[in-house]
Design an enzyme around this catalytic site. Sequence first.
Site, PDB file in Angstrom:
ATOM      1  N   ASN A   8      -2.589  19.448   0.147  1.00 21.45           N
ATOM      2  CA  ASN A   8      -3.674  18.787   0.870  1.00 21.45           C
ATOM      3  C   ASN A   8      -3.340  18.637   2.357  1.00 21.45           C
ATOM      4  O   ASN A   8      -4.145  18.980   3.221  1.00 21.45           O
ATOM      5  CB  ASN A   8      -3.956  17.419   0.222  1.00 21.45           C
ATOM      6  N   LYS A  52       0.851  -1.200   0.000  1.00 21.21           N
ATOM      7  CA  LYS A  52       0.000   0.000   0.000  1.00 21.21           C
ATOM      8  C   LYS A  52       0.875   1.233   0.000  1.00 21.21           C
ATOM      9  O   LYS A  52       1.888   1.284   0.699  1.00 21.21           O
ATOM     10  CB  LYS A  52      -0.870   0.001   1.277  1.00 21.21           C
ATOM     11  N   SER A 112      -7.573   5.399   3.788  1.00 20.10           N
ATOM     12  CA  SER A 112      -7.436   4.600   2.569  1.00 20.10           C
ATOM     13  C   SER A 112      -7.843   3.148   2.848  1.00 20.10           C
ATOM     14  O   SER A 112      -8.515   2.498   2.045  1.00 20.10           O
ATOM     15  CB  SER A 112      -5.979   4.594   2.089  1.00 20.10           C
ATOM     16  N   LYS A 139       4.670   2.725   8.484  1.00 20.78           N
ATOM     17  CA  LYS A 139       3.447   3.494   8.749  1.00 20.78           C
ATOM     18  C   LYS A 139       2.238   2.569   8.879  1.00 20.78           C
ATOM     19  O   LYS A 139       1.456   2.677   9.822  1.00 20.78           O
ATOM     20  CB  LYS A 139       3.222   4.495   7.616  1.00 20.78           C
ATOM     21  N   THR A 179      -5.509  12.933   6.142  1.00 20.62           N
ATOM     22  CA  THR A 179      -4.118  13.055   6.585  1.00 20.62           C
ATOM     23  C   THR A 179      -3.979  14.234   7.547  1.00 20.62           C
ATOM     24  O   THR A 179      -3.383  14.111   8.628  1.00 20.62           O
ATOM     25  CB  THR A 179      -3.166  13.208   5.378  1.00 20.62           C
ATOM     26  N   LYS A 211       5.481   2.419  -2.739  1.00 14.44           N
ATOM     27  CA  LYS A 211       5.364   3.812  -3.195  1.00 14.44           C
ATOM     28  C   LYS A 211       5.672   3.866  -4.667  1.00 14.44           C
ATOM     29  O   LYS A 211       6.467   3.069  -5.180  1.00 14.44           O
ATOM     30  CB  LYS A 211       6.373   4.689  -2.453  1.00 14.44           C
TER      31      LYS A 211
HETATM   32  N1  GLU Z   1       0.635   8.986   0.212  1.00 16.35           N
HETATM   33  C1  GLU Z   1       0.060   8.900   1.503  1.00 16.35           C
HETATM   34  C2  GLU Z   1       1.115   8.532   2.519  1.00 16.35           C
HETATM   35  O1  GLU Z   1       2.278   8.792   2.332  1.00 16.35           O
HETATM   36  C3  GLU Z   1      -1.160   7.985   1.532  1.00 16.35           C
HETATM   37  C4  GLU Z   1      -0.892   6.573   1.156  1.00 16.35           C
HETATM   38  C5  GLU Z   1      -2.152   5.731   1.002  1.00 16.35           C
HETATM   39  O2  GLU Z   1      -3.219   6.191   1.330  1.00 16.35           O
HETATM   40  O3  GLU Z   1      -1.989   4.594   0.556  1.00 16.35           O
HETATM   41  O4  GLU Z   1       0.831   8.035   3.575  1.00 16.35           O
END
Ligand code: GLU
Length: 413
Positions: free
Chosen positions: A219, A68, A347, A92, A188, A104
């Site tokens: 955002n 993810k 998410s 995370k 977030t 990522k």
């Molecule tokens: N890009 C965001 C992060 O760095 C969200 C990642 C997601 O929702 O999968 O946490």
Amino acid sequence: MAENPYEMALEQLNKSARILNLDPNLHEMLKYPKRVLSVFVPVRMDDGSVKVFKGFRSQHNDALGPFKGGIRYHPNVSIEEVMALSIWMTWKCSVANLPYGGAKGGVICNPKEMSIGEIERLSRGYFAAISGIIGPERDIPAGDVNTSGREMAWFMDEYSKLKGFNVPGTVTGKPVAIGGSEGRIEATGKGVSISGREAAKKLGIELRKADIVVQGAGNVGYWSAKCMSEYGCKITAMSDSKGGIYNPNGLNIDHVVQFKEKTGSVAGFPDTKQITNEELLELKCDVLIPSALENQITAKNAHRIKARLVLEGANGPTTPEADEILHHSGIMVVPDILANAGGVSVSYFEWVQNLQNYYWTKEEVNDKLDRLLVKAFNNVYDTYLKYKVDMRMAAYICAINRVTEAMKLRGWR
Ligand code: GLU
């Protein structure tokens, strides 16, 4: 000196491995992504020429569940950056107790210089190129720097076309009309403010009297500022890539954002002092929220940071050297993998709703998010007290323990 984000991620892992006395085999495996896919995406530009863009998808570890993590569009994207960001996603998701691993993606491009049509063709081309390793059970992308609901809708559409049927659960951060979750847009920033609220309680900071400085007006920056101001805080400074603004009497966040939408930047907002991003970080305040990019608080400026609490809205804004300096100055840093985990948490809620085809109200989402993050925060805070380390190491200890337990149970050693 770890200025390269991948080296930074390794330094953080190595430091936690020492504290945890981590099994060297597990440690070795965690240093590398399981897979990094590089793609070259040809895009028809508006002038008729074809330009080829380079993109990546790094899948770090999937011991806890499918990969993810977001996809960013930025001229400074590199394979090392995407690898580092995928490692941070593993931690995370683990800290937030989600059934996910970390990934990522990124494309080297400057969307600010592209038309909407060009961005759409690039988005569809990139997603089709990585589609072989993506899917609701495999790897679920989302938004990140310079990508939002618009790009997620194109990703979902492209993937669904390839499959021949709708697959909403293949990407999160979609607009609500096509299977997005209520509350995802602000998640977030809301998460940043929830971790700020919990940390403030521990530090005895009264939020109604607190001055907040926010770096970044995307955002995360916008919603962090907005949610903090809902707690009664005063937002005294904000910035974007073009510069910052400061008013000790406080800024009206909505007016600032309307101004940015009109002019392209917060810089020049009336009745404010114009400052640089560097000056902004060093302002006297109670809470500093870096919500832009990596490498903002470094060995060079860490000793000039005057905040009592730093909430990392961005991923990787503080280098390991700066961490040591802040820790010795008694400044608490709520690390990215905890402070900004609200985004990936909602998410997760979105994905669950997609798989069930059953949708929740905004109240249900926000209530679940609050409970999830308070639990994660307290877990990290208890570890911080127990191990007498900084909050980042405490979060790493929690995250690594959960991932390595899964790896051991699955026989990955
Ligand atoms: N890009 C965001 C992060 O760095 C969200 C990642 C997601 O929702 O999968 O946490």
